[in-house]
Design a protein around this motif. Structure first.
Motif, PDB file in Angstrom:
ATOM      1  N   GLY A 259       0.782  -1.226   0.000  1.00  0.00           N
ATOM      2  CA  GLY A 259       0.000   0.000   0.000  1.00  0.00           C
ATOM      3  C   GLY A 259       0.814   1.277   0.000  1.00  0.00           C
ATOM      4  N   TYR A 260       2.112   1.173   0.261  1.00  0.00           N
ATOM      5  CA  TYR A 260       2.972   2.347   0.174  1.00  0.00           C
ATOM      6  C   TYR A 260       3.453   2.612  -1.259  1.00  0.00           C
ATOM      7  N   TRP A 261       3.538   1.580  -2.082  1.00  0.00           N
ATOM      8  CA  TRP A 261       4.349   1.610  -3.291  1.00  0.00           C
ATOM      9  C   TRP A 261       3.708   2.346  -4.457  1.00  0.00           C
ATOM     10  N   ARG A 262       4.591   2.925  -5.269  1.00  0.00           N
ATOM     11  CA  ARG A 262       4.170   3.482  -6.547  1.00  0.00           C
ATOM     12  C   ARG A 262       3.941   2.324  -7.533  1.00  0.00           C
ATOM     13  N   THR A 263       3.286   2.595  -8.626  1.00  0.00           N
ATOM     14  CA  THR A 263       2.877   1.562  -9.570  1.00  0.00           C
ATOM     15  C   THR A 263       4.059   0.784 -10.134  1.00  0.00           C
ATOM     16  N   ASP A 264       5.187   1.435 -10.409  1.00  0.00           N
ATOM     17  CA  ASP A 264       6.319   0.725 -10.993  1.00  0.00           C
ATOM     18  C   ASP A 264       6.895  -0.307 -10.030  1.00  0.00           C
ATOM     19  N   SER A 265       6.889  -0.030  -8.732  1.00  0.00           N
ATOM     20  CA  SER A 265       7.339  -1.023  -7.761  1.00  0.00           C
ATOM     21  C   SER A 265       6.357  -2.185  -7.677  1.00  0.00           C
ATOM     22  N   ARG A 266       5.076  -1.887  -7.757  1.00  0.00           N
ATOM     23  CA  ARG A 266       4.075  -2.957  -7.762  1.00  0.00           C
ATOM     24  C   ARG A 266       4.220  -3.838  -9.002  1.00  0.00           C
ATOM     25  N   LEU A 267       4.599  -3.215 -10.112  1.00  0.00           N
ATOM     26  CA  LEU A 267       4.785  -3.981 -11.342  1.00  0.00           C
ATOM     27  C   LEU A 267       5.951  -4.953 -11.196  1.00  0.00           C
ATOM     28  N   GLU A 268       7.093  -4.501 -10.677  1.00  0.00           N
ATOM     29  CA  GLU A 268       8.217  -5.424 -10.487  1.00  0.00           C
ATOM     30  C   GLU A 268       7.836  -6.561  -9.553  1.00  0.00           C
ATOM     31  N   TYR A 269       7.121  -6.248  -8.498  1.00  0.00           N
ATOM     32  CA  TYR A 269       6.690  -7.230  -7.497  1.00  0.00           C
ATOM     33  C   TYR A 269       5.884  -8.356  -8.138  1.00  0.00           C
ATOM     34  N   HIS A 270       4.918  -7.986  -8.961  1.00  0.00           N
ATOM     35  CA  HIS A 270       4.052  -8.992  -9.583  1.00  0.00           C
ATOM     36  C   HIS A 270       4.687  -9.610 -10.826  1.00  0.00           C
ATOM     37  N   HIS A 271       5.478  -8.855 -11.585  1.00  0.00           N
ATOM     38  CA  HIS A 271       6.087  -9.384 -12.804  1.00  0.00           C
ATOM     39  C   HIS A 271       7.166 -10.406 -12.478  1.00  0.00           C
TER      40      HIS A 271
ATOM     41  N   ARG B  13      -0.915 -12.829 -13.573  1.00  0.00           N
ATOM     42  CA  ARG B  13      -0.635 -12.254 -14.891  1.00  0.00           C
ATOM     43  C   ARG B  13      -1.672 -11.198 -15.254  1.00  0.00           C
ATOM     44  N   TRP B  14      -2.882 -11.407 -14.808  1.00  0.00           N
ATOM     45  CA  TRP B  14      -3.930 -10.397 -15.040  1.00  0.00           C
ATOM     46  C   TRP B  14      -3.593  -9.106 -14.298  1.00  0.00           C
ATOM     47  N   VAL B  15      -3.091  -9.238 -13.060  1.00  0.00           N
ATOM     48  CA  VAL B  15      -2.678  -8.062 -12.299  1.00  0.00           C
ATOM     49  C   VAL B  15      -1.513  -7.366 -12.999  1.00  0.00           C
ATOM     50  N   VAL B  16      -0.554  -8.146 -13.510  1.00  0.00           N
ATOM     51  CA  VAL B  16       0.573  -7.557 -14.241  1.00  0.00           C
ATOM     52  C   VAL B  16       0.069  -6.786 -15.451  1.00  0.00           C
ATOM     53  N   ARG B  17      -0.933  -7.316 -16.137  1.00  0.00           N
ATOM     54  CA  ARG B  17      -1.497  -6.610 -17.286  1.00  0.00           C
ATOM     55  C   ARG B  17      -2.085  -5.274 -16.863  1.00  0.00           C
ATOM     56  N   LEU B  18      -2.796  -5.248 -15.750  1.00  0.00           N
ATOM     57  CA  LEU B  18      -3.353  -3.985 -15.266  1.00  0.00           C
ATOM     58  C   LEU B  18      -2.245  -2.987 -14.930  1.00  0.00           C
ATOM     59  N   LEU B  19      -1.167  -3.491 -14.383  1.00  0.00           N
ATOM     60  CA  LEU B  19      -0.071  -2.620 -13.960  1.00  0.00           C
ATOM     61  C   LEU B  19       0.803  -2.162 -15.114  1.00  0.00           C
TER      62      LEU B  19
END
Length: 399
Positions: free
Chosen positions: A221-233, A331-337
């Protein structure tokens, strides 16, 4: 007493579950923390009891008792600023999000102890809020209002802050521990530089992708979108990165207390909806150690899941039971991100079996980072927690 909430499944997970004929297979993860020894310091966890159907005022009292029993607040000087981090992953009510009464009680307690500024802040999940350099879709502020957290925080004298409202540049890069699985620094909100302390108020819940969402998982919940993308990717180390993300200096140097109201547990699906278990005796548990808190929180979740009816344990109602669904939903979450190309190149997300706390890869990595498995000492804030319950939790969290 059990309360059953009707579930509305996420569209993609629904389709994936319907398409999958696979049945969950036994987990391959080890069921013990081999190679880890109890070299970590002893950690205290305080329990305060709650009766089934506890009122808001009773919850506020239990929160105060648990907090004051676990810390003397000597870390808080008059005039300090404190950030309270709830879990506002959606606009749904507790236990899908943090209990508003818990937020209200903590704001009031911090103000009473001398805090000049108390800020309640989070950024919701990608299904509801997406920040990009071009702008933002959705609003954590609106979800915080829908969940009841905003009103509780404001009534107690806190201010609300949502980093997406300040845009892409409202974040700074903070580095996790050396040797982590993160390839880049983690983008954290600049508000952390403007406060002296952090208090974490998660909830106890199942999670369709991660297996559970407790204190350490709330770091997203702290992270910017690019950090969330690395996390899920880069999902092969998804669970390890969860633990590692809590080692950034802006959290490690400022997190003072983690406290969960858990008279209800979201025991299936998650993080937004699922089957709710209401134990006969609920608890508030608090610790100055995030690791100790999460050991107890996961044990409490597993305890609650023992009471989930068999009909609610199917892949349809609890997608985490299917390895196929876990991977495809991620993978669906990664697509959103990050778009279609990122989704196509994403790592497979491996499921934790989570039949005991020793299965959890997040905890196992946190044990490594802390130097071992802490020996937990349970403190009773009142006399309403049955001894038999404390013994079960102690057994579930002891090696």
């Amino acid at each position: 007493m059990r309360k059953h909430y009707r579930m509305t499944r996420r569209k993609f997970v629904k389709l994936a579950a319907m398409a999958s004929a696979a049945v969950a297979t036994p987990g391959a993860l080890a069921r013990a923390a081999e190679g880890l020894v109890k070299t970590a310091p002893e950690a205290k966890v305080c329990l305060a009891g709650l009766s089934s159907g506890a009122t808001g005022s009773e919850i506020m009292t239990a929160v105060r008792q648990a907090a004051e029993s676990i810390t003397d607040f000597s870390w808080l000087s008059r005039g300090d600023g404190v950030l309270i981090k709830p879990s506002v992953n959606s606009g749904n009510p507790y236990p899908a999000t943090t209990h508003p009464a818990g937020v209200k009680a903590m704001v009031a307690l911090l103000k009473e102890k001398g805090a000049k500024r108390v800020v309640v802040s989070d950024m919701s999940g990608i299904e509801h809020v997406k920040l990009s350099p071009e702008g933002v879709r959705g609003s954590t502020r609106e979800l915080t209002a829908s969940s009841g957290i905003a009103r509780a925080a404001l009534e107690a004298g806190a201010e609300l802050y949502f980093p997406e409202e300040e845009g892409w540049n409202a974040f700074f890069e903070d580095g996790p521990v050396s040797g982590s699985h993160w390839t880049a620094g983690i983008m954290m909100p600049k508000i952390l530089k403007k406060v002296d302390h952090v208090v974490l108020l998660p909830r106890c819940s199942r999670h369709a992708l991660a297996g559970s969402t407790l204190g350490m998982k709330a770091v997203v919940g702290y992270w910017r979108t690019d950090s969330r993308l690395e996390y899920h990717h880069d999902a092969a180390t998804f669970h390890e990165k969860t633990a590692e993300a809590n080692t950034v200096s802006s959290l490690k140097e400022k997190l003072r207390l983690t406290l969960t109201v858990a008279d209800k547990v979201l025991a299936t699906y998650g993080p937004d909806k699922g089957y709710v278990i209401t134990p006969e005796t609920g608890v508030v548990f608090a610790s100055e150690s995030l690791l100790a808190h999460d050991m107890v929180s996961l044990a409490w979740l597993l305890e609650a899941r023992r009471n989930v009816p068999e009909g609610q344990k199917t892949m349809r109602n609890d997608p985490y039971t299917s390895r196929f669904v876990v991977n495809m939903a991620n993978r669906w979450v990664v697509r959103l991100l990050g778009g279609v190309a990122k989704a196509a190149s994403a790592d497979s997300l491996q499921r934790n079996d989570l039949e005991s706390i020793w299965d959890d890869r997040v905890l196992r990595r946190a044990f490594e980072l802390s130097g071992g498995i802490p020996a937990l000492q349970f403190i009773m804030a009142d006399l309403t927690v049955p001894g038999e319950l404390t013994q079960r939790l102690s057994a579930m969290t002891s090696r």
